[in-house]
Design an enzyme around this catalytic site. Structure first.
Site, PDB file in Angstrom:
ATOM      1  CG  HIS A 165      -1.819   1.146   1.395  1.00  0.00           C
ATOM      2  ND1 HIS A 165      -3.182   1.080   1.159  1.00  0.00           N
ATOM      3  CD2 HIS A 165      -1.583   2.423   1.792  1.00  0.00           C
ATOM      4  CE1 HIS A 165      -3.733   2.275   1.394  1.00  0.00           C
ATOM      5  NE2 HIS A 165      -2.782   3.105   1.790  1.00  0.00           N
ATOM      6  CD  GLU A 166       1.737   3.551   3.698  1.00  0.00           C
ATOM      7  OE1 GLU A 166       1.912   4.608   3.067  1.00  0.00           O
ATOM      8  OE2 GLU A 166       0.760   3.371   4.441  1.00  0.00           O
ATOM      9  CG  HIS A 169       0.080   6.051  -0.741  1.00  0.00           C
ATOM     10  ND1 HIS A 169      -1.063   6.438  -1.413  1.00  0.00           N
ATOM     11  CD2 HIS A 169      -0.338   5.642   0.494  1.00  0.00           C
ATOM     12  CE1 HIS A 169      -2.119   6.256  -0.613  1.00  0.00           C
ATOM     13  NE2 HIS A 169      -1.710   5.768   0.537  1.00  0.00           N
ATOM     14  CG  HIS A 175      -6.238   6.402   0.249  1.00  0.00           C
ATOM     15  ND1 HIS A 175      -5.881   7.484   0.992  1.00  0.00           N
ATOM     16  CD2 HIS A 175      -5.417   5.390   0.632  1.00  0.00           C
ATOM     17  CE1 HIS A 175      -4.888   7.152   1.817  1.00  0.00           C
ATOM     18  NE2 HIS A 175      -4.585   5.886   1.609  1.00  0.00           N
ATOM     19  CE1 TYR A 221      -7.751   5.614   3.703  1.00  0.00           C
ATOM     20  CE2 TYR A 221      -9.687   6.864   4.317  1.00  0.00           C
ATOM     21  CZ  TYR A 221      -8.333   6.789   4.138  1.00  0.00           C
ATOM     22  OH  TYR A 221      -7.580   7.879   4.397  1.00  0.00           O
TER      23      TYR A 221
HETATM   24 ZN   LIG Z   1      -2.788   5.121   2.165  1.00  0.00          ZN
END
Ligand SMILES: [Zn+2]
Length: 265
Positions: A165-166, A169, A175, A221
């Site tokens: 996930h990071e 980014h 998101h 999320y």
């Molecule tokens: Zn995030």
């Protein structure tokens, strides 16, 4: 071999398979045996509760140079080399144990095997990702220029999905639930969100690369993110409220496709 010795061996073998996170087991075992009862964003937001970094949407470092949360112009993407591969130099803090480094390497390997992204140990390149054990799990959005921190706290962030996930980014992805077209796919329950946290749910001017809204994205999320109270959902899928959202394991089909599309792999 006496029966008691073979029994002992069987017990040991069974124990090592049931608790591979306590062993220096093979990398292939890592994600399969993680505890997946909690979704990624819940873990990230819990870890980031105590950080004093200025974070947008829970885990994005406020941009130093860009004035908007946008990353789909060439100048925040990592550059492609003449061989068609996107080489991203990185350093890793010496605070990580070899086991922890192995987990990070393993998460990077998916990018290597499914996309043209290649994480390479930094030599002297100017732009690079510095993977550090700061308070919380967070990253900048896209390539920022110079050294940029990607924090994976040793206590709360070293999960396969969180690492990916990071990294996503840092590649430039936002998101999923802040996508420009998200209101067709999810309802944001503003009444269940602390007004001071509402900005985390503002729609962004995202480049969706003509790909479908992806409930199973590793960038989506969970349904209770930033909820004011346990059991009250902040995000509800529409029209079917029972669709699973909030990933637990690793990149989805579309997460991988989008990397290949954004970087022209
Ligand atoms: Zn995030």
């Amino acid at each position: 071999m006496t029966p008691s010795v073979s029994l002992l061996l069987m017990l040991l073998l069974g124990f090592s398979q049931a608790h591979p996170l306590m062993e220096e087991g093979s990398a292939a075992e890592i994600p399969v045996n993680e505890d997946h009862t909690v979704d990624i964003t819940t873990r990230i937001l819990t870890s980031n509760n105590v950080t004093d970094e200025i974070l947008l949407e829970g885990d994005l470092l406020a941009p130093r140079t860009r004035n908007a949360m946008m990353c789909w112009s060439q100048n925040c993407l990592w550059r492609k080399a003449s061989n068609g591969l996107v080489m991203i130099p990185f350093t890793m803090s010496s605070e990580f144990t070899s086991w922890e480094r192995q987990k990070i390497d393993y998460a990077m390997n998916t990018f290597h095997s499914k996309t043209c992204i290649r994480f390479v140990p930094r030599q002297n390149e100017y732009d690079y990702i510095s993977i550090e054990n700061k308070v919380g799990c967070f990253s900048a959005l896209g390539r920022e220029g110079g050294r940029q921190v990607l924090s994976l706290n040793r206590q709360g962030c070293l999960y396969h999905g969180i690492i990916q996930h990071e990294i996503n980014h840092a590649l430039g992805f936002q998101h999923e639930q802040t996508r420009s077209d998200r209101d067709y796919y999810v309802r944001i329950n503003w009444e269940n969100i602390n007004p001071q946290m509402a900005y985390n749910f503002y729609r962004q001017n995202t480049n969706n690369l003509n790909t479908p809204y992806d409930y199973s994205s590793i960038m989506h999320y969970g349904r209770t993110a930033f909820s004011i109270q346990y059991g009250r959902d902040s995000i509800t899928p529409i029209p079917d409220p029972n669709v699973q959202i909030g990933q637990r394991q690793g990149m989805s089909y579309w997460d991988i496709m989008r990397i290949n599309m954004l970087y022209g792999c």
